[in-house]
Design a protein around this motif. Structure first.
Motif, PDB file in Angstrom:
ATOM      1  N   PHE A  25      31.744  11.214  80.639  1.00 18.14           N
ATOM      2  CA  PHE A  25      30.288  11.156  80.758  1.00 18.14           C
ATOM      3  C   PHE A  25      29.690  11.180  79.350  1.00 18.14           C
ATOM      4  N   PRO A  26      28.974  10.128  78.946  1.00 20.66           N
ATOM      5  CA  PRO A  26      28.316  10.153  77.633  1.00 20.66           C
ATOM      6  C   PRO A  26      27.107  11.070  77.654  1.00 20.66           C
ATOM      7  N   ILE A  27      26.897  11.787  76.568  1.00 27.99           N
ATOM      8  CA  ILE A  27      25.744  12.669  76.428  1.00 27.99           C
ATOM      9  C   ILE A  27      25.016  12.248  75.160  1.00 27.99           C
ATOM     10  N   SER A  28      23.784  11.807  75.296  1.00 26.11           N
ATOM     11  CA  SER A  28      23.027  11.363  74.134  1.00 26.11           C
ATOM     12  C   SER A  28      21.664  12.034  74.110  1.00 26.11           C
ATOM     13  N   ALA A  29      21.170  12.243  72.928  1.00 24.00           N
ATOM     14  CA  ALA A  29      19.847  12.850  72.758  1.00 24.00           C
ATOM     15  C   ALA A  29      19.111  12.094  71.661  1.00 24.00           C
ATOM     16  N   ILE A  30      17.909  11.667  71.965  1.00 22.09           N
ATOM     17  CA  ILE A  30      17.102  10.982  70.968  1.00 22.09           C
ATOM     18  C   ILE A  30      15.640  11.334  71.196  1.00 22.09           C
ATOM     19  N   SER A  31      14.951  11.640  70.131  1.00 19.86           N
ATOM     20  CA  SER A  31      13.533  11.981  70.222  1.00 19.86           C
ATOM     21  C   SER A  31      12.701  10.708  70.152  1.00 19.86           C
ATOM     22  N   LYS A  45      14.627   7.829  63.795  1.00 23.45           N
ATOM     23  CA  LYS A  45      15.533   8.944  64.042  1.00 23.45           C
ATOM     24  C   LYS A  45      16.856   8.426  64.576  1.00 23.45           C
ATOM     25  N   GLN A  46      17.911   9.114  64.211  1.00 27.95           N
ATOM     26  CA  GLN A  46      19.231   8.750  64.698  1.00 27.95           C
ATOM     27  C   GLN A  46      19.475   9.355  66.080  1.00 27.95           C
ATOM     28  N   MET A  47      20.305   8.672  66.849  1.00 27.67           N
ATOM     29  CA  MET A  47      20.672   9.182  68.166  1.00 27.67           C
ATOM     30  C   MET A  47      21.927  10.036  68.046  1.00 27.67           C
ATOM     31  N   ASP A  48      21.884  11.208  68.638  1.00 25.72           N
ATOM     32  CA  ASP A  48      23.053  12.073  68.682  1.00 25.72           C
ATOM     33  C   ASP A  48      23.835  11.741  69.946  1.00 25.72           C
ATOM     34  N   GLU A  49      25.121  11.452  69.785  1.00 27.76           N
ATOM     35  CA  GLU A  49      25.920  11.080  70.951  1.00 27.76           C
ATOM     36  C   GLU A  49      27.244  11.825  70.949  1.00 27.76           C
ATOM     37  N   ARG A  50      27.618  12.335  72.098  1.00 26.25           N
ATOM     38  CA  ARG A  50      28.902  12.993  72.303  1.00 26.25           C
ATOM     39  C   ARG A  50      29.336  12.686  73.726  1.00 26.25           C
ATOM     40  N   ALA A 125      16.520  22.056  72.595  1.00 27.01           N
ATOM     41  CA  ALA A 125      15.852  20.990  73.340  1.00 27.01           C
ATOM     42  C   ALA A 125      16.439  19.640  72.962  1.00 27.01           C
ATOM     43  N   ASN A 126      16.789  19.499  71.679  1.00 22.78           N
ATOM     44  CA  ASN A 126      17.411  18.270  71.192  1.00 22.78           C
ATOM     45  C   ASN A 126      18.398  18.651  70.092  1.00 22.78           C
ATOM     46  N   PRO A 127      19.700  18.618  70.393  1.00 21.50           N
ATOM     47  CA  PRO A 127      20.691  19.011  69.386  1.00 21.50           C
ATOM     48  C   PRO A 127      20.603  18.191  68.101  1.00 21.50           C
ATOM     49  N   ALA A 128      20.031  16.990  68.162  1.00 18.25           N
ATOM     50  CA  ALA A 128      19.923  16.133  66.979  1.00 18.25           C
ATOM     51  C   ALA A 128      18.644  16.385  66.197  1.00 18.25           C
ATOM     52  N   ASP A 129      17.762  17.223  66.724  1.00 18.65           N
ATOM     53  CA  ASP A 129      16.468  17.448  66.076  1.00 18.65           C
ATOM     54  C   ASP A 129      16.088  18.924  66.177  1.00 18.65           C
ATOM     55  N   PRO A 130      16.434  19.719  65.186  1.00 19.33           N
ATOM     56  CA  PRO A 130      16.145  21.160  65.229  1.00 19.33           C
ATOM     57  C   PRO A 130      14.659  21.481  65.366  1.00 19.33           C
ATOM     58  N   THR A 131      13.790  20.550  64.967  1.00 18.37           N
ATOM     59  CA  THR A 131      12.352  20.818  65.050  1.00 18.37           C
ATOM     60  C   THR A 131      11.840  20.793  66.480  1.00 18.37           C
ATOM     61  N   ALA A 132      12.669  20.300  67.433  1.00 18.98           N
ATOM     62  CA  ALA A 132      12.239  20.240  68.837  1.00 18.98           C
ATOM     63  C   ALA A 132      12.219  21.616  69.486  1.00 18.98           C
ATOM     64  N   GLY A 133      12.842  22.610  68.842  1.00 12.30           N
ATOM     65  CA  GLY A 133      12.789  23.978  69.368  1.00 12.30           C
ATOM     66  C   GLY A 133      13.865  24.264  70.402  1.00 12.30           C
ATOM     67  N   THR A 134      13.713  25.385  71.051  1.00 13.91           N
ATOM     68  CA  THR A 134      14.702  25.832  72.041  1.00 13.91           C
ATOM     69  C   THR A 134      14.005  26.210  73.338  1.00 13.91           C
ATOM     70  N   PHE A 135      14.820  26.397  74.382  1.00 13.32           N
ATOM     71  CA  PHE A 135      14.304  26.883  75.656  1.00 13.32           C
ATOM     72  C   PHE A 135      15.358  27.782  76.285  1.00 13.32           C
ATOM     73  N   SER A 136      14.945  28.557  77.271  1.00 18.55           N
ATOM     74  CA  SER A 136      15.852  29.487  77.943  1.00 18.55           C
ATOM     75  C   SER A 136      16.050  29.087  79.405  1.00 18.55           C
TER      76      SER A 136
END
Length: 213
Positions: A25-31, A45-50, A125-136
């Motif tokens: 399963f591909p996992i991608s994150a892009i803002s 912005k670059q896309m983070d993919e794993r 929220a976005n592993p590729a963009d630390p400025t996106a913050g976190t959630f619980s």
């Protein structure tokens, strides 16, 4: 009738057929959040993919009956006729129980999205963009779901979950999953028209209680 009880249904959205012993399963994150353009080149912005690899495991169950019992044992032959249905029920329960075990281990099992535990107070929220913050998605101090104020607080927390841009994702709670010990009391609470103090039950009809044995 089959004596294994009704088949579980809560796990159905998590089940899918696969055609290989290993499924990737591909996992991608892009803002994709608009910002004011202050230069011609814009902002990229670059896309983070794993990826997440899931490997199939084999399980087995079986029944046997002697030819003599099948031919001459009226009761035994009747029971034998229910075996296919029992296998189907047993398979559903097996899947549900394994999913429940994964959820129960969620505070110590890593999630491939951000390599933090599946239940954590600081998911990216976005592993590729630390400025996106976190959630619980984890309540570290257990709250009693039979207290409606606790449910209201948790529903608010769910609505604060962020998307890849750091904005509110738009989660809208619709169900509450409950263990056997809590299902009846919470289900009764959510079906009341009025609370013990005479106030109207503002949560009536807003959450569907789901029993997770």
């Amino acid at each position: 009738g089959v004596s294994d009880g009704p088949p579980p249904t809560w796990h159905t959205p998590f089940v899918m057929p696969v055609d290989s012993p290993r499924t990737t399963f591909p996992i991608s994150a892009i803002s994709t959040k608009f910002v004011e353009m202050k230069e011609k080149s814009g902002r990229f912005k670059q896309m983070d993919e794993r990826e997440l690899n899931i490997y199939a495991s084999a399980y087995t169950a079986g029944h046997e009956i002697s030819v003599m019992d099948l031919k001459l044992g009226t009761f035994a032959s009747r029971r034998w006729a229910t075996v296919p249905e029992r296998f189907a029920r047993a398979e559903e329960r097996h899947v549900a129980q394994n999913l429940a075990a994964i959820l129960e281990a969620g505070t110590s099992t890593l999630c491939k999205w951000d390599d933090k535990n599946f239940f954590a107070t600081n998911h990216d929220a976005n592993p590729a963009d630390p400025t996106a913050g976190t959630f619980s998605n984890y309540q570290s101090s257990a709250l009693d779901p039979a207290v409606l104020a606790n449910l209201q607080a948790e529903m608010t927390t769910m609505r604060l979950v962020k998307d890849e841009n750091g904005n509110k994702l738009g989660v809208e709670p619709a169900e509450i999953w409950l263990p056997t010990e809590k299902f009846q009391v919470v289900s009764d609470q959510l079906s009341k028209d009025y609370l013990a103090n005479g106030e109207s039950n503002t949560l009536k009809g807003k959450l569907k209680p789901v029993h997770i044995p």
